[in-house]
Design a protein around this motif. Structure first.
Motif, PDB file in Angstrom:
ATOM      1  N   PRO A 153      32.937  25.241 -52.506  1.00  0.00           N
ATOM      2  CA  PRO A 153      33.409  25.920 -51.344  1.00  0.00           C
ATOM      3  C   PRO A 153      32.771  27.328 -51.205  1.00  0.00           C
ATOM      4  CG  PRO A 153      35.099  25.854 -53.164  1.00  0.00           C
ATOM      5  CD  PRO A 153      34.041  24.766 -53.508  1.00  0.00           C
ATOM      6  N   ALA A 156      30.081  27.947 -48.200  1.00  0.00           N
ATOM      7  CA  ALA A 156      30.574  27.695 -46.684  1.00  0.00           C
ATOM      8  C   ALA A 156      29.851  28.400 -46.237  1.00  0.00           C
ATOM      9  CB  ALA A 156      32.100  28.436 -46.941  1.00  0.00           C
ATOM     10  N   LYS A 160      27.512  26.897 -42.768  1.00  0.00           N
ATOM     11  CA  LYS A 160      27.589  27.311 -41.625  1.00  0.00           C
ATOM     12  C   LYS A 160      26.152  27.867 -41.038  1.00  0.00           C
ATOM     13  CE  LYS A 160      30.325  30.713 -39.025  1.00  0.00           C
ATOM     14  NZ  LYS A 160      31.479  31.825 -39.054  1.00  0.00           N
ATOM     15  N   TYR A 180      36.348  22.101 -44.917  1.00  0.00           N
ATOM     16  CA  TYR A 180      35.237  22.045 -46.031  1.00  0.00           C
ATOM     17  C   TYR A 180      33.905  20.844 -45.238  1.00  0.00           C
ATOM     18  CZ  TYR A 180      38.541  23.309 -49.087  1.00  0.00           C
ATOM     19  OH  TYR A 180      39.888  24.174 -49.946  1.00  0.00           O
TER      20      TYR A 180
END
Length: 282
Positions: A153, A156, A160, A180
């Motif tokens: 995580p 992220a 993105k 996720y």
């Protein structure tokens, strides 16, 4: 969030209370149609998406609903092929890849036209951009590509940025942000439009559509269900346009079972899709 929903979340028996909250919708004359998401709704999340599964008890409940001539339709970000495997041996209509591919049965499909050359180039560029980050899991689908970071995580923002950089290169695609995962897919992909297309296809009369989902990508589906004065159900406590809530996957399974038992006890079912289109266990 309305008071009834707030009270519902604070009560011990989520699924039982939800059945009571929506019972005013029920009548012998109505047809019932369930639209169901998979991950986070029927199946628990797994670090590796390929390890996800729908419990046998839930599949049996879906069979019970089908035996009552209640339409059960999957609406998922998964491809139709993968979703069909998750529901096996149950056979039911599936709107896969956020509605880009809709399989009513083996003969009837309502797929959206997508340029496969664009998809291939998109997937190539995503894989290339993710080479420095082998921790990311890349999932190629027939009409999209997903970047999963469930196991990491902390990546992220990296995932993105990669998704947004690639999207700038491919203007025909949009980004769907899920739990996720960032998925690049054609702008036509939309669960709400998929639900509407399926409702038009079956041309139900006096229908009560019910949609249960847990993710941001399900919000467009909730809007459509609300437009039809149906029952929109959010799994979890995040902000939503759904009118009702369930707490988790276990509550969804319990609610579906309670719904089946309620209708079996109170109404003689004569609605739903035709026998050839019903969900069935082989």
């Amino acid at each position: 969030m309305c008071n009834a929903t707030t009270q519902f979340l604070n009560n011990e028996s989520y699924s039982s209370n939800l059945l009571q909250l929506i019972s005013h919708h029920f009548s012998k004359e109505k047809q019932y149609c369930f639209f169901l998401d998979i991950d986070g709704t029927l199946s628990e999340f797994h670090i590796d998406p390929s390890q996800s599964f729908i419990p046998k008890s839930t599949l049996q409940t879906l069979q019970q609903l089908s035996d009552l001539n209640i339409s059960v339709i999957a609406v998922t970000g998964r491809s139709v092929k993968v979703a069909a495997q998750l529901f096996s041996p149950l056979q039911l209509p599936i709107a896969g890849t956020h509605g880009l591919e809709i399989q009513i049965d083996q003969e009837n499909k309502l797929n959206t036209c997508v340029d496969e050359t664009d998809i291939s180039l998109l997937q190539h560029n995503v894989h290339k951009a993710c080479i420095p980050y082998p921790q990311l899991v890349i999932e190629n689908k027939d009409y999209s590509v997903a970047i999963h970071y469930r196991e990491y995580p902390e990546l992220a923002e990296v995932a993105k940025k990669i998704a947004h950089d690639i999207q700038c290169m491919h203007q025909k695609f949009k980004i769907n942000e899920g739990k996720y995962v960032f998925e690049l897919l054609p702008v036509e992909a939309d669960k709400g439009q998929a639900i509407q297309k399926i409702l038009h296809h079956f041309n139900f009369s006096n229908i009560l559509p019910i949609f249960i989902g847990d993710d941001k990508t399900d919000e467009s589906g909730f809007k459509i269900i609300n437009h039809y004065h149906g029952v929109s159900i959010k799994v979890g406590e995040e902000e939503t346009q759904a009118h009702y809530r369930l707490k988790n996957v276990a509550d969804v399974a319990h609610f579906l079972d309670l719904f089946s038992q309620f209708l079996k006890t109170h109404f003689s079912r004569q609605s739903g899709v035709s026998h050839g289109e019903k969900a069935c266990l082989n």
